[in-house]
Design a protein around this motif. Structure first.
Motif, short mmCIF file in Angstrom:
data_model
loop_
_atom_site.label_atom_id
_atom_site.label_comp_id
_atom_site.label_asym_id
_atom_site.label_seq_id
_atom_site.Cartn_x
_atom_site.Cartn_y
_atom_site.Cartn_z
N GLU A 752 0.83 -1.20 0.00
CA GLU A 752 0.00 0.00 0.00
C GLU A 752 0.87 1.25 0.00
O GLU A 752 1.87 1.33 0.72
CB GLU A 752 -0.91 0.01 1.23
N SER A 754 1.49 4.71 1.28
CA SER A 754 1.05 5.41 2.49
C SER A 754 1.08 6.91 2.35
O SER A 754 0.28 7.62 2.98
CB SER A 754 1.94 4.99 3.68
N ASN A 761 -2.18 13.45 -2.82
CA ASN A 761 -2.99 12.26 -2.61
C ASN A 761 -2.86 11.30 -3.78
O ASN A 761 -3.04 10.09 -3.61
CB ASN A 761 -4.45 12.63 -2.40
N LYS A 771 -1.73 6.39 -5.97
CA LYS A 771 -2.74 6.99 -5.11
C LYS A 771 -2.59 6.45 -3.70
O LYS A 771 -2.42 5.24 -3.50
CB LYS A 771 -4.15 6.69 -5.62
N VAL A 772 -2.62 7.35 -2.73
CA VAL A 772 -2.49 6.96 -1.34
C VAL A 772 -3.63 5.99 -0.98
O VAL A 772 -4.79 6.24 -1.29
CB VAL A 772 -2.51 8.19 -0.42
N GLY A 773 -3.27 4.90 -0.36
CA GLY A 773 -4.25 3.88 0.00
C GLY A 773 -4.34 2.74 -0.98
O GLY A 773 -4.95 1.71 -0.67
N GLU A 774 -3.73 2.90 -2.16
CA GLU A 774 -3.72 1.84 -3.17
C GLU A 774 -2.33 1.21 -3.25
O GLU A 774 -1.34 1.79 -2.82
CB GLU A 774 -4.11 2.38 -4.55
#
Length: 1008
Positions: A752, A754, A761, A771-774
C-alpha cells in the motif's frame, strides 16, 4: 495438559511469529573463512546444501552430517538456533543457471521474476514486497536485496547506463545476469535474511533484505575430491505455425463489418496477393528457430590440508541453452580458498573467486532496433517460409554480437583471539566485474545502413570491515555479548559506449580511430561512420559504525539492541549521516513452561524492530543542482552536442534536483513463533511482518512556468505487511524402507502507498497512477463493458443533448462501452479505476523427497497467486491498423508472430479504424489472471555406492550417484499467453520473451 498447552501455543502462533536466535561465531580453532557475519542470523530461513542421500533429522549444530559429501545436492529448510534441522530437497540435478533460479519457490517471502527464458538475461528477486513503484526495467534495481558471497557484498550492475537509452528493454552492454556466475555445487548454504535486527547489522546495503551465500570451504584434516558432471537436452517443443491465410481470416470480420473502400485500398501489402508463396506458402520456419539443444556441465572440487593449513580448489565449466533462437550462455569458474593458523590465537583466511561468462544473444528484431535506434520499413515482415527465413539467417551470420563478462572477487581475513573472551576480526573484501560487447549489423539487415557499437563497463567495490567482540558472564544464569563494528565501502561504476552508422563497407566491422590527437579528424572514424559516444563514471562511499549488546538469561530469554551510524556520499552534505536503532527479544517457551513435555521439542516466540538507512544508487541526488547532457531532441534526448559543439544544459526534461534532499529509511517489525513436535518430525514457523519504507524520493511534475518538467522530492512512503508460513514434516522415516519428507512455504503480502511528496494524494506517471491507499502495483484502467452495436446505444446527456464522448471524440457504433464513472458524459482519465495488481498476493513452494533403499525421488512445485497482467501481445494483434501504420518500435513483427496456440482469447470485433483506439492497452479488456502453479522439477536418483560393481572394484569412491532430472515440466494457469512467468516488470505481456524451456539432464556425481 497437552491440549491446554497446544491451545495456548496456537493462540500465540497467531499473535507472534519468527525463528529462534542463532549466532554465527568464528572460533579460533576453525579454519573456515573467518570473515564474520555482521549479524546474528536469527529469525531466518536457511537454504542448506545437503549432500546426504537420506533425509535424516539432525541437530543444527551437527556439522558432521551437514558437511558429509554424497549423492545429489539437496535444497533444504533449516531453522537456525535450538530447533532441529529438517532437510527436504530439490536436487542439484536441476541445471540451475543463476542464483535466482536456485531460490525460486524454495524460500518463504522471496519472489523471483524470470521474465525471459533466454540464458543469461537479467532476473530479479523481491523480498516481502516491493519498496518502490516498478514502471520500467530500470526501476527493478531499486528493490533488489543485497547478495553476499562469503561476506563480500557483490557490487553487480548500476542502472545509470539507462540514462543514455531510449528504450529500457535491455541495458546497454552485455546485459548479463551477473549472479549466474555462482555455481550451486560449490555452495554450503544460502541464507535469506529477513529479520529486522539481522538486517540492521548489515546496514543500509540490506535495506531490501539480504542473501548470504557461504561456499564450501577447506576443512581441517579432510582430504577429498568430488566430481559432478551432467549432459542434457532442451527439446524443441511443438508450436502451431500459421501463414497469411490465418492472418487474412483473422482480419476478415473487421473489414466486412467496418471497412470503407479507402480501408481496403490500404490493406497490408504482404497480405494482398494470396498467390505470394512468401506469405501464403508453407509456414515451416519453426525448424530453424526452435531446435533440440544440448547442455552440459562438469565441476571438480579438491580439498586438503591439516590443522595448521588447508585449502579448497573448485573449478567448473558449463553451457546452458534455450531451445529457441540459438541462444546460450557458457560460463567458467575457478575458486580457491586457503586457511592458515600460524598461532593458536591467530587464523588467516582468504578466498578468490574468478568467473567468465559468454552469452549468445537472440536475433530479435525489437531488441536490435532498440539498440540501434534506427527503424527501417516494417511494411513487409519476415516470411514464415523456411527458405526465406534461412536467407535472413544467412545475412545474420555476418553479424558480430560478442557479449563477455569477467568477474573477480575475494577477501583476506584475520581473526585474533586477543583474550579468552575478547576477539578481533578484520577483513579486506573486494568485488570487480566488467562487461564487454561488440556489435555490428550489415546494410542488408538495416535497410541500407550498417551499424557498429562497442561497450566496455566495469563495476568495482572495495571494503574494509572490523569487528571487536567480547563475552562476559556474570554467573551461570546471566551472560552478555558486546560488539563494536566499523566498515568502509568504496564503489566505482564506469562505462564507455560508442555507436556508429553508415560506414562505407560491411567488411569493416570495428570503429578505426585516427591516433593523432593534434589532427582535426582525431576521434573521427576513418571508415566514415556517423558516431555517437557516451562515457560516464560514478563513485560513492559508505562508512558505518555500530555497537551491539545482547543479554541472555539461562536458556530462556534473550534481548538485543543495536545502534548504527551510517554516512553515504550519495547524500547531500547536510544529510549524509543517519543514526538508526534496532531491538529484539526472544522467549523459549519450551524451556520455560514445557521442559518435561515430550510432545513439544521446541516452542519459541520472538519480536524484533529495526530502522535501516537506505542509500541512493545515483550520485546526482548528493550533488544538488546540476547540469546534464540533454542537447538532443525527442528521439535522442541525451546527445551531448548542438550544432557540432559539445555542451551541457540544466535538466529541464529529466527532473530538477534541488537542495534539502535527505536519505530515506526503512522501519521493520517482525513477530515470530516456531515449533517442533513429535520428536522433531514436524516443524512449523510463522512470521508476521510490517515494513514501512519512508522518506523516499520521487520525481513529481512541476508547473510549466518553472521550465522544468519535474522535480525530485522526498516524502513517498510504502507499506508492506504480510505473513510467512513454513511447514516441514518427516512423514515417513525408515532407512530400510520408504521415507518421505515434505516442506511447504507460503507468503501473503499486502502492498500500500502510504504517502506522496508534498502531501499529494495521487500522482499520474505516464500511463500509471499512484494513489495513497492503493498498491503501487495496481493497474489504472478504463472499465470495458462490451460494444456499441449501433449509434443509438451510445448514451446521450439529457441536459445538453450531447452523445457520450471519449476524450472529446464522439463514440459510435463499433466502439467500446467504457464506463463513465463520474457521469460527465466524457470518458477521460478521471474514469479510470484501480484494478488488479502486478505483484502476486501469495507465493510459495512445495517440495517432496522420497527415498527407498538406494533410490530417491524428488519433485518441486512453486506457485504465484493473485497477480494480474495486461496482454499487450493480444492488444497489438487486434490493433493491427494502428500498429502497421505507425513507424515505431511497437510495429515490429518477430518471426514468432507466425504462430498461434489453442488458448487464444477472442475479444469483441471493434472498429479498428475508430479514432478512440478501441484496442488500447489501458483498459481491463486485456487484463488477465496470471496466477500459476508449476511443476518445477522431478528428479530420480540412484546411489551406486553399495552396489557390487563399486564395492568389488575397490576404486575408493565414498559416493557414486546417478541422477535424471526434468525441469519446467508442467504449468497450470488460466493465462492465455505462452507462460505467465514471461510478464515484464511493468505487468505487460508482450510475447517477445523466449520460452522457459523444458530440460532433461543425466548426471554422475563421484566423491573420492
Amino acid at each position: 495438559m497437552v491440549k491446554i498447552i497446544t491451545s495456548i501455543f496456537f493462540a500465540l502462533l497467531l499473535s507472534f511469529f519468527g525463528f529462534p536466535n542463532a549466532k554465527a561465531n568464528v572460533k579460533t580453532s576453525s579454519l573456515k573463512l573467518v570473515f564474520k557475519i555482521n549479524a546474528e542470523l536469527e529469525s531466518k530461513l536457511v537454504l542448506v546444501v545437503d549432500t546426504n542421500k537420506k533425509n535424516k533429522l539432525a541437530k543444527a549444530s551437527d556439522t558432521s552430517k551437514k558437511n558429509e559429501l554424497g549423492a545429489s545436492t539437496k535444497f533444504s529448510y533449516q531453522f537456525k538456533g535450538n530447533a532441529d534441522t529438517l532437510r527436504v530437497g530439490s536436487s542439484r540435478a536441476i541445471s540451475n543457471l543463476s542464483l535466482q533460479q536456485m531460490l525460486k519457490g524454495n524460500i518463504t517471502g522471496l519472489y523471483v521474476q524470470e521474465t525471459n527464458g533466454e540464458p543469461g538475461t537479467e532476473q530479479s528477486m523481491i523480498i516481502h514486497g516491493t519498496s518502490a513503484p516498478i514502471f520500467t526495467k530500470k526501476d527493478i534495481y531499486n528493490v533488489q536485496p543485497a547478495v553476499y558471497l562469503n561476506g563480500v557484498y557483490l557490487v553487480q550492475d548500476n542502472p545509470f547506463a539507462y540514462d543514455v537509452q531510449k528504450y529500457d528493454y535491455n541495458r546497454i552492454g552485455p546485459a548479463t545476469n551477473l549472479l549466474a556466475n555462482i555455481d550451486v555445487d560449490n555452495i554450503e548454504s544460502i541464507i535469506v535474511i529477513k529479520d529486522p535486527i539481522s538486517l540492521a547489522k548489515l546496514g543500509p546495503n540490506a535495506a531490501n533484505g539480504a542473501i548470504w551465500i557461504t561456499t564450501k570451504s577447506a576443512k581441517s584434516g579432510l582430504r577429498e575430491i568430488s566430481l559432478n558432471s551432467y549432459v542434457g537436452i532442451v527439446p524443441a517443443g511443438n508450436v502451431q505455425t500459421v501463414n497469411g491465410v490465418f492472418e487474412n481470416n483473422f482480419r476478415t470480420p473487421f473489414y466486412k463489418k467496418y471497412a470503407t473502400k479507402a480501408n481496403y485500398d490500404n490493406y497490408a501489402s504482404f497480405l494482398r496477393d494470396s498467390t505470394n508463396l512468401d506469405y501464403f506458402g508453407k509456414s515451416n520456419w519453426n525448424d530453424l528457430y526452435y531446435k533440440n539443444t544440448q547442455i552440459y556441465g562438469a565441476n571438480l572440487g579438491i580439498t586438503g590440508g591439516n590443522e595448521r593449513a588447508n585449502f579448497r580448489f573448485y573449478g567448473t565449466g558449463s553451457k546452458s541453452a534455450s531451445n529457441a533462437d540459438e541462444t546460450s550462455l557458457s560460463k567458467y569458474n575457478a575458486f580457491f580458498n586457503i586457511n592458515m593458523m600460524p598461532f593458536k590465537w591467530m587464523t588467516v583466511s582468504s578466498f578468490l573467486n574468478a568467473a567468465r561468462m559468454d552469452r549468445n544473444r537472440n536475433k530479435s528484431l525489437r531488441d536490435r532496433f532498440a539498440e540501434v535506434r534506427y527503424l527501417p520499413d516494417f511494411s513487409n515482415p519476415l516470411s514464415p517460409n523456411k527458405d526465406n527465413y534461412s536467407l535472413f539467417l544467412n545475412e545474420y551470420s555476418k553479424v558480430v554480437d560478442d557479449n563477455r563478462n569477467n568477474l573477480l572477487n575475494g577477501s583476506l581475513a584475520l581473526n585474533l583471539q586477543v583474550m579468552p573472551k575478547l576477539n578481533f576480526n578484520t577483513a579486506v573484501v573486494f568485488d570487480y566485474n566488467e562487461g564487454l560487447r561488440d556489435a555490428f549489423y550489415p546494410t542488408t539487415l538495416m535497410d541500407g545502413v550498417n551499424y557498429v557499437s562497442g561497450f566496455f563497463g566495469y563495476n568495482q567495490r572495495f571494503g574494509l570491515n572490523n569487528l571487536l567482540s567480547y563475552s562476559y558472564e556474570i554467573n551461570k544464569d546471566h551472560a552478555f555479548e558486546f560488539e563494536l563494528g566499523q566498515s568502509l565501502q568504496a564503489d566505482a561504476y564506469k562505462y564507455n559506449y560508442a555507436r556508429g552508422y553508415n560506414g562505407n563497407s560491411d567488411f569493416i566491422k570495428i570503429n578505426v580511430v585516427d591516433g593523432d590527437q593534434t589532427h582535426d579528424d582525431y576521434l573521427n572514424a576513418i571508415n566514415n561512420f556517423y558516431l555517437f559516444r557516451y562515457s560516464d563514471k560514478m563513485k560513492n562511499g559508505l562508512i558505518s559504525f555500530f555497537g551491539n549488546v545482547k543479554y541472555k538469561y539461562k536458556d530462556l530469554l534473550s534481548f538485543g539492541a543495536i545502534v548504527r551510524r551510517d554516512g553515504s556520499s550519495n547524500g547531500q552534505p547536510d544529510s549524509r549521516w543517519l543514526t538508526t536503532p534496532a531491538f529484539s527479544a526472544d522467549w523459549n517457551l519450551k524451556n520455560q513452561l514445557l521442559r518435561d513435555d515430550k510432545f513439544f521439542n521446541e516452542l519459541t516466540i520472538g519480536a524484533s524492530w529495526a530502522r535501516t538507512a537506505k542509500i541512493y544508487l545515483d550520485d546526482r541526488f548528493g550533488a544538488g543542482p546540476q547540469y546534464r547532457t540533454e542537447y538532443g531532441w525527442n528521439e535522442e534526448p541525451t546527445i551531448p552536442t548542438f550544432g557540432g559543439f559539445q555542451g551541457i544544459s540544466r535538466p529541464y526534461n529529466t527532473g530538477w534536483v534541488g537542495y534539502g534532499v535527505t536519505l530515506p529509511y526503512t522501519d521493520r517489525l517482525n513477530i515470530s513463533a516456531s515449533t517442533a513436535v513429535l520428536n522433531n518430525r514436524l516443524s512449523a514457523a510463522l512470521v508476521l511482518y510490517n515494513r514501512d519504507d519512508k522518506n523516499q524520493l520521487l520525481n513529481i511534475p512541476l508547473s510549466a512556468e518553472s521550465g522544468y518538467a519535474s522535480i525530485y522530492k522526498n516524502g513517498m512512503e510504502i507499506n508492506n505487511k504480510g505473513i510467512d508460513l513454513t511447514f516441514t514434516g518427516n512423514i515417513l522415516q525408515n532407512e530400510k524402507a520408504l521415507s518421505w519428507t515434505t516442506a511447504l512455504n507460503l507468503n501473503y503480502n499486502r502492498n500500500e502507498l502510504s504517502a506522496l511528496p508534498e502531501g499529494l494524494n495521487e500522482l499520474v506517471i505516464g500511463n500509471n497512477k499512484l494513489k495513497v491507499g492503493e498498491s503501487v502495483g495496481a493497474y489504472w484502467l478504463y472499465t470495458n463493458n462490451g460494444i456499441y452495436n449501433s449509434d443509438s446505444e451510445v448514451p446521450t446527456n439529457s441536459v445538453s443533448g450531447q452523445k457520450l464522448t471519449f476524450n472529446g471524440l464522439a463514440l459510435k457504433a463499433g466502439d467500446p462501452k467504457w464506463v463513465d464513472y463520474n457521469g460527465d458524459y466524457n470518458i477521460t482519465d478521471a474514469d479510470k479505476q484501480f484494478t488488479g495488481n502486478r505483484m502476486p498476493k501469495v507465493v510459495g513452494g512445495w517440495i517432496n523427497d522420497f527415498s527407498y533403499k538406494n533410490f530417491d525421488l524428488n519433485f518441486h512445485f512453486f506457485f504465484a497467486l493473485g497477480q494480474k497482467a495486461i496482454n499487450q501481445f493480444d492488444a497489438a494483434r487486434y490493433d493491427f491498423v494502428n500498429r502497421e501504420s505507425a513507424s515505431d518500435i511497437n510495429s515490429v513483427k518477430e518471426i514468432t508472430s507466425w504462430q498461434t496456440t489453442n488458448n487464444v482469447k477472442s475479444y469483441p470485433i471493434y472498429n479498428v479504424w475508430s479514432n478512440v483506439i478501441p484496442y488500447r492497452t489501458d483498459q481491463d479488456l486485456f487484463l488477465e489472471d496470471a496466477s500459476f502453479v508449476k511443476l518445477r522439477s522431478v528428479t530420480i536418483g540412484y546411489d551406486l555406492t553399495k552396489t557390487k560393481f563399486i564395492t568389488n572394484a575397490k576404486l575408493g569412491f565414498r559416493r557414486a550417484y546417478l541422477y535424471l532430472t526434468g525441469s519446467n515440466l508442467l504449468t497450470i494457469t488460466n493465462f492465455s499467453g505462452k507462460d505467465p512467468e514471461l510478464i515484464n516488470y511493468n505487468g505487460n505481456y508482450d510475447g517477445t520473451s523466449l520460452p522457459i524451456a523444458r530440460t532433461f539432464t543425466f548426471g554422475l556425481k563421484l566423491d573420492l
